[in-house]
Write a protein that holds these residues in place. Structure first.
Motif, PDB file in Angstrom:
ATOM      1  N   GLY A 191       5.830  -5.173  -2.952  1.00  0.00           N
ATOM      2  CA  GLY A 191       5.441  -6.499  -2.501  1.00  0.00           C
ATOM      3  C   GLY A 191       4.610  -6.447  -1.238  1.00  0.00           C
ATOM      4  N   ALA A 192       4.969  -5.547  -0.315  1.00  0.00           N
ATOM      5  CA  ALA A 192       4.204  -5.401   0.926  1.00  0.00           C
ATOM      6  C   ALA A 192       2.797  -4.904   0.631  1.00  0.00           C
ATOM      7  N   ILE A 193       2.671  -3.971  -0.304  1.00  0.00           N
ATOM      8  CA  ILE A 193       1.350  -3.468  -0.690  1.00  0.00           C
ATOM      9  C   ILE A 193       0.525  -4.578  -1.326  1.00  0.00           C
ATOM     10  N   ALA A 194       1.158  -5.342  -2.215  1.00  0.00           N
ATOM     11  CA  ALA A 194       0.449  -6.428  -2.891  1.00  0.00           C
ATOM     12  C   ALA A 194       0.007  -7.498  -1.893  1.00  0.00           C
ATOM     13  N   LEU A 195       0.883  -7.831  -0.932  1.00  0.00           N
ATOM     14  CA  LEU A 195       0.549  -8.855   0.052  1.00  0.00           C
ATOM     15  C   LEU A 195      -0.610  -8.414   0.938  1.00  0.00           C
ATOM     16  N   SER A 196      -0.566  -7.168   1.417  1.00  0.00           N
ATOM     17  CA  SER A 196      -1.650  -6.683   2.273  1.00  0.00           C
ATOM     18  C   SER A 196      -2.970  -6.649   1.511  1.00  0.00           C
ATOM     19  N   SER A 197      -2.915  -6.310   0.219  1.00  0.00           N
ATOM     20  CA  SER A 197      -4.130  -6.300  -0.597  1.00  0.00           C
ATOM     21  C   SER A 197      -4.647  -7.716  -0.808  1.00  0.00           C
ATOM     22  N   ALA A 198      -3.735  -8.658  -1.044  1.00  0.00           N
ATOM     23  CA  ALA A 198      -4.127 -10.055  -1.263  1.00  0.00           C
ATOM     24  C   ALA A 198      -4.764 -10.651  -0.012  1.00  0.00           C
ATOM     25  N   LEU A 199      -4.327 -10.186   1.148  1.00  0.00           N
ATOM     26  CA  LEU A 199      -4.880 -10.687   2.411  1.00  0.00           C
ATOM     27  C   LEU A 199      -6.160  -9.973   2.811  1.00  0.00           C
ATOM     28  N   GLY A 200      -6.616  -9.061   1.973  1.00  0.00           N
ATOM     29  CA  GLY A 200      -7.866  -8.370   2.236  1.00  0.00           C
ATOM     30  C   GLY A 200      -7.734  -7.137   3.105  1.00  0.00           C
ATOM     31  N   HIS A 201      -6.517  -6.646   3.270  1.00  0.00           N
ATOM     32  CA  HIS A 201      -6.294  -5.444   4.086  1.00  0.00           C
ATOM     33  C   HIS A 201      -5.442  -4.432   3.310  1.00  0.00           C
ATOM     34  N   PRO A 202      -5.989  -3.860   2.259  1.00  0.00           N
ATOM     35  CA  PRO A 202      -5.198  -2.927   1.440  1.00  0.00           C
ATOM     36  C   PRO A 202      -4.761  -1.678   2.189  1.00  0.00           C
ATOM     37  N   GLU A 203      -5.432  -1.389   3.323  1.00  0.00           N
ATOM     38  CA  GLU A 203      -5.083  -0.204   4.109  1.00  0.00           C
ATOM     39  C   GLU A 203      -3.902  -0.448   5.044  1.00  0.00           C
ATOM     40  N   ALA A 204      -3.484  -1.692   5.201  1.00  0.00           N
ATOM     41  CA  ALA A 204      -2.471  -2.036   6.199  1.00  0.00           C
ATOM     42  C   ALA A 204      -1.150  -1.322   5.957  1.00  0.00           C
ATOM     43  N   PHE A 205      -0.713  -1.227   4.708  1.00  0.00           N
ATOM     44  CA  PHE A 205       0.567  -0.579   4.404  1.00  0.00           C
ATOM     45  C   PHE A 205       0.559   0.868   4.882  1.00  0.00           C
ATOM     46  N   PHE A 206      -0.558   1.544   4.716  1.00  0.00           N
ATOM     47  CA  PHE A 206      -0.663   2.933   5.160  1.00  0.00           C
ATOM     48  C   PHE A 206      -0.804   3.026   6.678  1.00  0.00           C
ATOM     49  N   LEU A 207      -1.700   2.226   7.263  1.00  0.00           N
ATOM     50  CA  LEU A 207      -1.993   2.335   8.698  1.00  0.00           C
ATOM     51  C   LEU A 207      -0.840   1.884   9.584  1.00  0.00           C
ATOM     52  N   TYR A 208      -0.117   0.869   9.139  1.00  0.00           N
ATOM     53  CA  TYR A 208       0.892   0.275  10.019  1.00  0.00           C
ATOM     54  C   TYR A 208       2.332   0.638   9.647  1.00  0.00           C
ATOM     55  N   TRP A 209       2.492   1.391   8.550  1.00  0.00           N
ATOM     56  CA  TRP A 209       3.845   1.850   8.222  1.00  0.00           C
ATOM     57  C   TRP A 209       3.893   3.324   7.853  1.00  0.00           C
ATOM     58  N   MET A 210       3.211   3.743   6.806  1.00  0.00           N
ATOM     59  CA  MET A 210       3.336   5.132   6.351  1.00  0.00           C
ATOM     60  C   MET A 210       2.831   6.136   7.370  1.00  0.00           C
ATOM     61  N   LEU A 211       1.658   5.897   7.937  1.00  0.00           N
ATOM     62  CA  LEU A 211       1.104   6.830   8.925  1.00  0.00           C
ATOM     63  C   LEU A 211       1.974   6.899  10.175  1.00  0.00           C
ATOM     64  N   PRO A 212       2.338   5.774  10.794  1.00  0.00           N
ATOM     65  CA  PRO A 212       3.223   5.865  11.968  1.00  0.00           C
ATOM     66  C   PRO A 212       4.565   6.519  11.659  1.00  0.00           C
ATOM     67  N   LEU A 213       5.137   6.201  10.496  1.00  0.00           N
ATOM     68  CA  LEU A 213       6.414   6.801  10.129  1.00  0.00           C
ATOM     69  C   LEU A 213       6.278   8.314   9.984  1.00  0.00           C
TER      70      LEU A 213
END
Length: 303
Positions: A191-213
């Protein structure tokens, strides 16, 4: 330094009244601790988002943000013990949220961790399925966090597909609960991936969660290696677990987990009581060491 180990009953070091006083849980203290942790995460996350590609501040901010995400594991750990808050529903809810942020499933971890406490450093301890490093290659491999990521992929695949027969700590009822919880967690990520993609930021899930983690994981591995590595392989809580004296920021984000020997001796103690318990218990422990750098230096010196 250990004091008269052979003459001490490990579970009776603290008197009944002292233990009763220390065991008092508190919603207020738990919420203040959670707010402090989330504040560090929120501020560092905001700075990370606003300073991408903007100078030298980027890396230290990313490290702090990443570690604040990874160390939500400590919040999960306390809530799974139901000691972070006095209200059990709050413990359950925050455990699930903390697991979501740190890539742990709280329902699964509750059963896994119960066995770890019951069989610490003995043949049934599930943590021993991940061997302690015996050389530099294994040590650096563990610190990288890559085995942890691979283990997560394997575990979530098994849980979401219902393959739980190789987990002896899961019974039929608890297994069904774990499967449902893992699937809900997977849906939350999708859902988080789908939401970030719908908002025009498909990279957000990676940049703001996976990469920092991923950046925060080596720090967490560095800390968790100190808990039992190099301690005795037996069921004596005075010798099979290490307490590490460290800096306040680490104690804060790790919810006082560095007082790990105290926690293993008396798992019922809430995180905020561990420093006070340490004052009375430290003479009885074999391993109370100063700083994670020193502990890890001692670990690698045995290679």
């Amino acid at each position: 330094m250990l004091t008269d180990q052979k003459q001490v009953n490990p579970r009776q070091v603290l008197g009944v009244e002292t233990l009763k006083s220390l065991n008092e849980r508190s919603d207020r203290k738990g919420l203040l601790q959670l707010i402090a942790h989330l504040t560090v995460m929120g501020v560092s996350g905001y700075l990370w988002g606003s300073h991408i590609e903007k100078g030298w501040l980027v890396f230290p901010v990313l490290v702090v943000y990443g570690f604040s995400l990874a160390s939500m594991f400590a919040a999960l750990h306390e809530c799974v013990h139901r000691t972070a808050f006095a209200t059990n529903r709050l413990n359950g809810a925050i455990a699930w949220l903390a697991g979501l942020l740190s890539l742990y499933n709280s329902t699964y971890y509750r059963h896994y961790h119960k066995w770890h406490h019951r069989y610490t450093q003995t043949d049934k301890d599930p943590e021993l399925e991940d061997p302690k490093p015996t050389n530099w290659q294994e040590y650096l491999w563990q610190l990288s966090g890559l085995p942890w990521w691979w283990g997560k992929l394997q575990t979530y695949w098994k849980l979401t597909t219902g393959q739980i027969e190789n987990y002896p700590f899961l019974q039929e009822k608890s297994g069904k609960d774990v499967i449902l919880s893992a699937r809900l967690q997977l849906f939350a990520y999708l859902g988080a991936i789908a939401l970030s993609s719908a908002l025009g930021h498909p990279e957000a899930f990676f940049l703001y969660w996976m990469l920092p983690l991923a950046v925060g994981q080596p720090m967490l591995r560095f800390i968790l290696l100190a808990e039992h590595t190099g301690c005795t392989d037996d069921d004596n809580p005075l010798t099979n677990t290490r307490t590490t004296l460290t800096l306040f920021p680490i104690r804060l984000l790790m919810w006082n987990m560095p007082y790990h020997a105290e926690h293993h001796l008396y798992p019922s103690l809430p995180f905020h009581a561990l420093p006070k318990a340490h004052q009375q218990l430290s003479p009885y422990f074999e391993r109370v060491e100063k700083g994670y750098v020193q502990v890890n230096r001692n670990i690698v010196s045995r290679f």
